[in-house]
Design a protein around this motif. Structure first.
Motif, PDB file in Angstrom:
ATOM      1  N   UNK A  25      37.180  28.275  40.168  1.00 54.76           N
ATOM      2  CA  UNK A  25      36.438  29.606  39.515  1.00 54.76           C
ATOM      3  C   UNK A  25      38.383  30.429  38.302  1.00 54.76           C
ATOM      4  N   UNK A  26      39.183  29.406  38.889  1.00 55.42           N
ATOM      5  CA  UNK A  26      40.304  29.731  38.952  1.00 55.42           C
ATOM      6  C   UNK A  26      40.424  29.815  37.397  1.00 55.42           C
ATOM      7  N   UNK A  27      39.658  28.827  36.764  1.00 56.83           N
ATOM      8  CA  UNK A  27      40.096  28.653  34.659  1.00 56.83           C
ATOM      9  C   UNK A  27      39.467  29.950  33.982  1.00 56.83           C
ATOM     10  N   UNK A  28      38.293  31.037  35.080  1.00 53.60           N
ATOM     11  CA  UNK A  28      38.044  32.040  34.355  1.00 53.60           C
ATOM     12  C   UNK A  28      36.639  31.127  33.160  1.00 53.60           C
ATOM     13  N   UNK A  29      35.919  29.990  33.719  1.00 50.10           N
ATOM     14  CA  UNK A  29      35.170  30.104  33.151  1.00 50.10           C
ATOM     15  C   UNK A  29      34.052  30.071  33.459  1.00 50.10           C
ATOM     16  N   UNK A  30      33.058  31.834  33.061  1.00 49.27           N
ATOM     17  CA  UNK A  30      31.760  31.628  33.659  1.00 49.27           C
ATOM     18  C   UNK A  30      30.730  30.183  33.726  1.00 49.27           C
ATOM     19  N   UNK A  31      30.560  29.212  32.503  1.00 49.42           N
ATOM     20  CA  UNK A  31      29.717  28.198  32.862  1.00 49.42           C
ATOM     21  C   UNK A  31      29.803  27.195  33.742  1.00 49.42           C
ATOM     22  N   UNK A  32      31.376  27.325  34.097  1.00 50.05           N
ATOM     23  CA  UNK A  32      31.820  26.244  34.391  1.00 50.05           C
ATOM     24  C   UNK A  32      31.257  26.550  36.041  1.00 50.05           C
ATOM     25  N   UNK A  33      31.772  28.165  36.026  1.00 49.37           N
ATOM     26  CA  UNK A  33      31.162  28.497  37.388  1.00 49.37           C
ATOM     27  C   UNK A  33      29.992  28.322  37.577  1.00 49.37           C
ATOM     28  N   UNK A  34      28.924  27.973  36.816  1.00 42.34           N
ATOM     29  CA  UNK A  34      27.707  28.292  37.187  1.00 42.34           C
ATOM     30  C   UNK A  34      26.874  27.203  37.467  1.00 42.34           C
ATOM     31  N   UNK A  35      27.677  25.720  36.900  1.00 43.00           N
ATOM     32  CA  UNK A  35      27.204  24.698  36.773  1.00 43.00           C
ATOM     33  C   UNK A  35      27.957  24.028  38.319  1.00 43.00           C
ATOM     34  N   UNK A  36      29.171  24.443  38.674  1.00 39.92           N
ATOM     35  CA  UNK A  36      29.388  24.084  39.798  1.00 39.92           C
ATOM     36  C   UNK A  36      28.445  24.431  41.404  1.00 39.92           C
ATOM     37  N   UNK A  37      28.134  25.655  40.627  1.00 37.84           N
ATOM     38  CA  UNK A  37      27.088  26.157  41.728  1.00 37.84           C
ATOM     39  C   UNK A  37      25.928  25.598  42.086  1.00 37.84           C
ATOM     40  N   UNK A  38      25.553  25.289  40.909  1.00 39.45           N
ATOM     41  CA  UNK A  38      23.722  24.420  40.657  1.00 39.45           C
ATOM     42  C   UNK A  38      24.106  23.365  41.723  1.00 39.45           C
ATOM     43  N   UNK A  39      25.384  22.261  41.675  1.00 36.69           N
ATOM     44  CA  UNK A  39      25.468  21.916  41.845  1.00 36.69           C
ATOM     45  C   UNK A  39      25.746  21.496  42.927  1.00 36.69           C
ATOM     46  N   UNK A  40      26.482  21.855  43.645  1.00 33.79           N
ATOM     47  CA  UNK A  40      25.929  22.682  45.128  1.00 33.79           C
ATOM     48  C   UNK A  40      25.203  22.814  45.957  1.00 33.79           C
TER      49      UNK A  40
END
Length: 340
Positions: free
Chosen positions: A50-65
């Motif tokens: 989340x330190x990258x500040x990209x909401x799409x990346x946050x959503x993808x990682x949450x979906x993977x987990x």
């Protein structure tokens, strides 16, 4: 009832892991103090992406987990280890069982005997208490080994979570880099096409020779030849990311992967200090997992050693019986048994 305190004897006898070797963490020769004056504390950030500040990346990682099969397998192994520990811990406690029986029949005797031929019932209801005296620490060692197995499975789950988050972020950034490379190639092809048209007009009026046209043509052909390879790599990266997210084949083919901020707009996290204490390695879940596995193996040695010694078990039985099941609770006889 004077002998009832004997039933408390199994509770007073408790086993210890006497035969298990004492675990000692391997010691490494380390310096007494850190060599440099500056030591930056590294935060234990479980949501570092989340330190990258990209909401799409946050959503993808949450979906993977949430949907990744490897993480689900690690979670199932953790549940299995917990169940094994509960079973091993329960073996240290007394076990209680209840039994009942009802027999109905008639015995045929010789006619000259005065015993009448009548139907009879035989009923019994009772409970049994069993306890294994763990003098050699067999059950205690097995319980402690299972407890270390739970810790190892927990660290394994954390390691899988960290690995999946890192792999998802890596695939996402690789996909964004391939997007940028494709855009550069497409702009290059467009520029080289326009330049080729201009050079051809210059060649027609004699401003440049044929060699200049040939050079521009070769550059255009090279850019056009590189584009399919980048498109193929981009498609593979997108499919790999979709698999990491746990999506179905239909979603992988029919659903395009979302894109977030441009690479230039992302927040650059604070870099890790180049010099950090080696003790931070103890916070790695995979290393902690292997240490707990070593501890479990240490207690399994005690379990194996204790298996060579005799097993001492205590059992007690108490109940009521009657020759008539209808009058069972007005029993004609009462019985109890204590055996070892």
């Amino acid at each position: 009832m004077k002998r009832s305190p004997i039933l408390l004897l199994p509770v007073l006898l408790a086993g210890c892991a006497w035969l298990a070797p004492t675990y000692h963490r391997p010691q490494m020769p380390m310096p007494d103090k850190w060599g440099t004056a500056q030591t930056a504390a590294t935060p234990d950030d479980s949501t570092w992406w989340r330190s990258y500040g990209d909401p799409v990346l946050d959503g993808l990682v949450d979906e993977a987990l949430k949907n990744n099969d490897d993480l689900a397998l690690a979670g199932a192994k953790l549940q299995q280890a917990r169940a094994q520990y509960k079973y091993a811990f329960a073996n240290q406690l007394p076990s209680i069982s209840v039994a009942g029986a009802d027999a109905y029949g008639r015995v045929h005797l010789k006619d000259e005997l005065p015993t009448p031929h009548r139907m009879s019932n035989l009923g019994f209801v009772g409970g049994m208490l069993n306890y294994e005296v763990d003098l050699w620490g067999k059950n205690a060692s097995l319980s402690k080994a299972a407890k270390a197995g739970v810790r190892a499975a927990g660290y394994g789950h954390a390691a899988a979570r960290l690995s999946i988050a890192a792999a998802t972020a890596k695939l996402y950034f690789s996909l964004r880099a391939l997007d940028s490379e494709r855009d550069i190639l497409q702009r290059t092809i467009q520029t080289q096409t326009e330049l080729l048209a201009l050079v051809q007009r210059q060649h027609e009026v004699g401003a440049v020779d044929a060699l200049a046209v040939q050079n521009v043509t070769e550059q255009l052909d090279a850019a056009q030849a590189a584009l399919p390879d980048v498109e193929d790599q981009r498609g593979k990266a997108e499919s790999a990311l979709a698999v990491m997210l746990g999506r179905s084949p239909e979603q992988i083919i029919g659903q395009a992967m979302d894109r977030g901020k441009n690479i230039d707009e992302l927040t650059i996290p604070i870099p890790t200090p180049p010099e950090i204490p080696s003790t931070l390695l103890e916070r790695r879940p995979d290393i902690a997992m292997h240490e707990q596995t070593l501890i479990a193996s240490n207690f399994n040695i005690g379990f194996a050693r204790a298996a060579y010694f005799p097993t001492i078990s205590l059992a007690s039985l108490a109940g009521v019986n009657n020759i008539d099941i209808d009058n069972l609770y007005r029993a004609t006889t009462r019985s109890w048994t204590l055996a070892a």
